[in-house]
Design a protein around this motif. Sequence first.
Motif, PDB file in Angstrom:
ATOM      1  N   PHE A 128       3.507   7.357   9.333  1.00  0.00           N
ATOM      2  CA  PHE A 128       4.173   6.514   8.330  1.00  0.00           C
ATOM      3  C   PHE A 128       3.927   7.065   6.934  1.00  0.00           C
ATOM      4  CE2 PHE A 128       5.230   3.194   5.529  1.00  0.00           C
ATOM      5  CZ  PHE A 128       6.080   2.330   6.190  1.00  0.00           C
ATOM      6  N   LYS A 129       5.019   7.347   6.218  1.00  0.00           N
ATOM      7  CA  LYS A 129       4.934   7.742   4.809  1.00  0.00           C
ATOM      8  C   LYS A 129       5.787   6.776   4.007  1.00  0.00           C
ATOM      9  CE  LYS A 129       4.302  12.703   5.359  1.00  0.00           C
ATOM     10  NZ  LYS A 129       4.526  13.956   4.649  1.00  0.00           N
ATOM     11  N   ASP A 187       3.978  14.612   0.056  1.00  0.00           N
ATOM     12  CA  ASP A 187       3.255  15.872   0.251  1.00  0.00           C
ATOM     13  C   ASP A 187       1.965  15.733   1.059  1.00  0.00           C
ATOM     14  OD1 ASP A 187       5.206  17.119  -1.224  1.00  0.00           O
ATOM     15  OD2 ASP A 187       4.133  16.905  -3.129  1.00  0.00           O
ATOM     16  N   GLY A 188       1.563  14.497   1.335  1.00  0.00           N
ATOM     17  CA  GLY A 188       0.317  14.300   2.085  1.00  0.00           C
ATOM     18  C   GLY A 188      -0.922  14.539   1.243  1.00  0.00           C
ATOM     19  N   THR A 189      -0.814  14.267  -0.067  1.00  0.00           N
ATOM     20  CA  THR A 189      -1.964  14.489  -0.960  1.00  0.00           C
ATOM     21  C   THR A 189      -2.424  13.188  -1.634  1.00  0.00           C
ATOM     22  OG1 THR A 189      -0.413  15.039  -2.741  1.00  0.00           O
ATOM     23  CG2 THR A 189      -1.321  16.883  -1.477  1.00  0.00           C
ATOM     24  N   LEU A 190      -2.157  12.087  -0.983  1.00  0.00           N
ATOM     25  CA  LEU A 190      -2.512  10.792  -1.574  1.00  0.00           C
ATOM     26  C   LEU A 190      -4.026  10.643  -1.765  1.00  0.00           C
ATOM     27  CD1 LEU A 190      -1.233   8.088  -2.495  1.00  0.00           C
ATOM     28  CD2 LEU A 190      -1.561   7.244  -0.165  1.00  0.00           C
ATOM     29  N   ASP A 191      -4.801  11.366  -0.937  1.00  0.00           N
ATOM     30  CA  ASP A 191      -6.270  11.287  -1.082  1.00  0.00           C
ATOM     31  C   ASP A 191      -6.719  11.752  -2.467  1.00  0.00           C
ATOM     32  OD1 ASP A 191      -5.401  13.862  -0.377  1.00  0.00           O
ATOM     33  OD2 ASP A 191      -7.377  14.415   0.401  1.00  0.00           O
ATOM     34  N   GLN A 192      -5.889  12.539  -3.133  1.00  0.00           N
ATOM     35  CA  GLN A 192      -6.263  13.037  -4.465  1.00  0.00           C
ATOM     36  C   GLN A 192      -5.807  12.124  -5.601  1.00  0.00           C
ATOM     37  OE1 GLN A 192      -4.817  17.157  -4.569  1.00  0.00           O
ATOM     38  NE2 GLN A 192      -5.432  17.264  -2.416  1.00  0.00           N
ATOM     39  N   VAL A 193      -5.136  11.031  -5.243  1.00  0.00           N
ATOM     40  CA  VAL A 193      -4.629  10.117  -6.278  1.00  0.00           C
ATOM     41  C   VAL A 193      -5.647   9.007  -6.524  1.00  0.00           C
ATOM     42  CG1 VAL A 193      -2.845   8.389  -6.789  1.00  0.00           C
ATOM     43  CG2 VAL A 193      -2.204  10.576  -5.742  1.00  0.00           C
ATOM     44  N   ASP A 194      -5.945   8.763  -7.785  1.00  0.00           N
ATOM     45  CA  ASP A 194      -6.826   7.660  -8.148  1.00  0.00           C
ATOM     46  C   ASP A 194      -5.929   6.491  -8.567  1.00  0.00           C
ATOM     47  OD1 ASP A 194      -8.875   6.047  -8.950  1.00  0.00           O
ATOM     48  OD2 ASP A 194      -9.228   7.089 -10.850  1.00  0.00           O
ATOM     49  N   SER A 243       0.838  -1.196   0.000  1.00  0.00           N
ATOM     50  CA  SER A 243       0.000   0.000   0.000  1.00  0.00           C
ATOM     51  C   SER A 243       0.874   1.247   0.000  1.00  0.00           C
ATOM     52  CB  SER A 243      -0.867   0.007   1.256  1.00  0.00           C
ATOM     53  OG  SER A 243      -0.042   0.116   2.402  1.00  0.00           O
ATOM     54  N   PHE A 244       0.342   2.322  -0.558  1.00  0.00           N
ATOM     55  CA  PHE A 244       0.984   3.632  -0.440  1.00  0.00           C
ATOM     56  C   PHE A 244       0.350   4.360   0.741  1.00  0.00           C
ATOM     57  CE2 PHE A 244       1.547   2.737  -5.019  1.00  0.00           C
ATOM     58  CZ  PHE A 244       2.919   2.929  -5.118  1.00  0.00           C
ATOM     59  N   VAL A 245       1.177   5.066   1.515  1.00  0.00           N
ATOM     60  CA  VAL A 245       0.692   5.746   2.710  1.00  0.00           C
ATOM     61  C   VAL A 245       1.324   7.133   2.775  1.00  0.00           C
ATOM     62  CG1 VAL A 245       0.535   5.609   5.226  1.00  0.00           C
ATOM     63  CG2 VAL A 245       0.609   3.499   3.895  1.00  0.00           C
ATOM     64  N   ASP A 246       0.515   8.160   3.117  1.00  0.00           N
ATOM     65  CA  ASP A 246       1.077   9.521   3.208  1.00  0.00           C
ATOM     66  C   ASP A 246       1.047  10.087   4.628  1.00  0.00           C
ATOM     67  OD1 ASP A 246      -1.515  10.325   3.725  1.00  0.00           O
ATOM     68  OD2 ASP A 246      -1.662  11.695   2.020  1.00  0.00           O
ATOM     69  N   GLU A 255       5.437  11.270  -4.814  1.00  0.00           N
ATOM     70  CA  GLU A 255       5.379  12.685  -4.398  1.00  0.00           C
ATOM     71  C   GLU A 255       4.119  12.966  -3.578  1.00  0.00           C
ATOM     72  OE1 GLU A 255       6.479  15.055  -8.089  1.00  0.00           O
ATOM     73  OE2 GLU A 255       7.915  15.613  -6.517  1.00  0.00           O
ATOM     74  N   ALA A 256       3.004  12.343  -3.960  1.00  0.00           N
ATOM     75  CA  ALA A 256       1.761  12.533  -3.201  1.00  0.00           C
ATOM     76  C   ALA A 256       1.921  12.009  -1.771  1.00  0.00           C
ATOM     77  CB  ALA A 256       0.604  11.840  -3.904  1.00  0.00           C
ATOM     78  N   CYS A 257       2.665  10.908  -1.623  1.00  0.00           N
ATOM     79  CA  CYS A 257       2.905  10.362  -0.274  1.00  0.00           C
ATOM     80  C   CYS A 257       3.736  11.351   0.548  1.00  0.00           C
ATOM     81  CB  CYS A 257       3.629   9.024  -0.350  1.00  0.00           C
ATOM     82  SG  CYS A 257       2.599   7.700  -1.011  1.00  0.00           S
TER      83      CYS A 257
END
Length: 423
Positions: free
Chosen positions: A264-265, A313-320, A197-200, A309-311
């Motif tokens: 955890f990122k 920057d803490g913007t993983l919620d915006q990644v589909d 899994s990816f985690v931010d 990068e989303a992980c």
Amino acid sequence: MNVLVVGSGGREHVICACAAKSVKTDKLYCVPGNAGIAEVAECAPIGAMEFDKIVAFAKEKEVDLVIVGMDDPLVGGLVDELEAAGIRTFGPRKNAAILEGSKAFSKDLMKKYHIPTAAYENFTDPEKALRYLETAKFPIVLKADGLALGKGVLICNNLEEAEEGVKTIMLDKKFGSAGNEMVIEEFMTGREVSVLSFVDGNTIKTMTSAQDHKRAGDGDTGLNTGGMGTFSPSPFYTKEVDEFCRKYIYQATVDAMKAEGRPFKGVIFFGLMLTKDGPKVLEYNARFGDPEAQVVLPRMKNDLIDVAEACIDGTLDQVDLQFEDNASVCVVLASEGYPVAYDKGIPIHGLEEFEKHEGYYCFHAGTKLEGGQFVTNGGRVLGITAKGADLKEARANAYAASEWVQFDNKYMRHDIGKAIDEA
Ligand code: AMP
Ligand code: GLY
């Protein structure tokens, strides 16, 4: 941007292949890398634990993003050192990589936050461990607390074996300081599934499932290895299993780490066992699995650099996050004798075949170049991955491609993905 990958195995080869494909990547580096990785990235002979040299290299090459693939440097704090030098890095900091670095920590975390896992006790005193075993139920599982190259887990069938195991881990220190502490846990049965899994820090997005084959021989016989092959997705990872894990395991783990002041990122690898009482966590890893990454990443539709990068920057919620609706199988070509003793330096033939076929990959794990010729340089030599419309087709393709490659002491399992037939 300039990207640097840290590691030297098949996992780092597939990470580099993804990074090389990204429109964002201008220049790709890998330390130390291997001969296959050198075809897509500029490699430098710096060890993954040589933190000062890695930081200096990243500065010199004006690296914008580092991706740390391996467990040892993550647990040792490489991410913290790079960040301290102002270099953006994908991977957990030391205080979060402990999720993999200490099994005692991860078991206590799961207990505290009610995350399903095997019942257990932690021990720092071998005498107490031996006394505990006198009234225990067998088989039982002993685990060295720290990193032990995947070898620190002993399944003991009776008291005698377990006493021997305590001695091996805690007194003889076969796994070094990893055995200063030990987990003794309930033996579970069921199918194993790996979910990466990816985690931010807050959001978690799981990748498609996979299954590893850890034992050296056909029919799950022989010694434990780093992994002899994988397939993805796992037909046993059903919608119901996924729903259960989403409810009780995935987000719960991310929230628990945050609550402990250890956000955890990076990548959390959930080693799950599908028991008759529901899915339970066997172990956590703080990185992509190897060879799991070799079947999962080739099926990912997203740009790996975007997700990394989303992980950060803490913007993983915006990644589909999306995966192809197909399947893949990886067969590891090893050196005869792995994981114990084997020859190196043997010429490898047939690699050029992979350039001619779409959907087939040859990830290098242990190779080097000698006078322009690829030769074997490790126990696990290559990971042969093929895609197919479904698992059976992918398996047939991977085994066909395994025959393209020849080297004198080539060894592989012939039953990777056999479980598919039981699904
Ligand atoms: P680990 O490094 O914790 O994943 O353990 C390595 C392997 O040992 C796992 O993939 C399982 O096959 C096995 N194992 C670990 N813990 C248990 C358990 N509690 N019950 C049964 N098998 C286990
Ligand atoms: N394939 C298991 C691991 O990467 O630890």
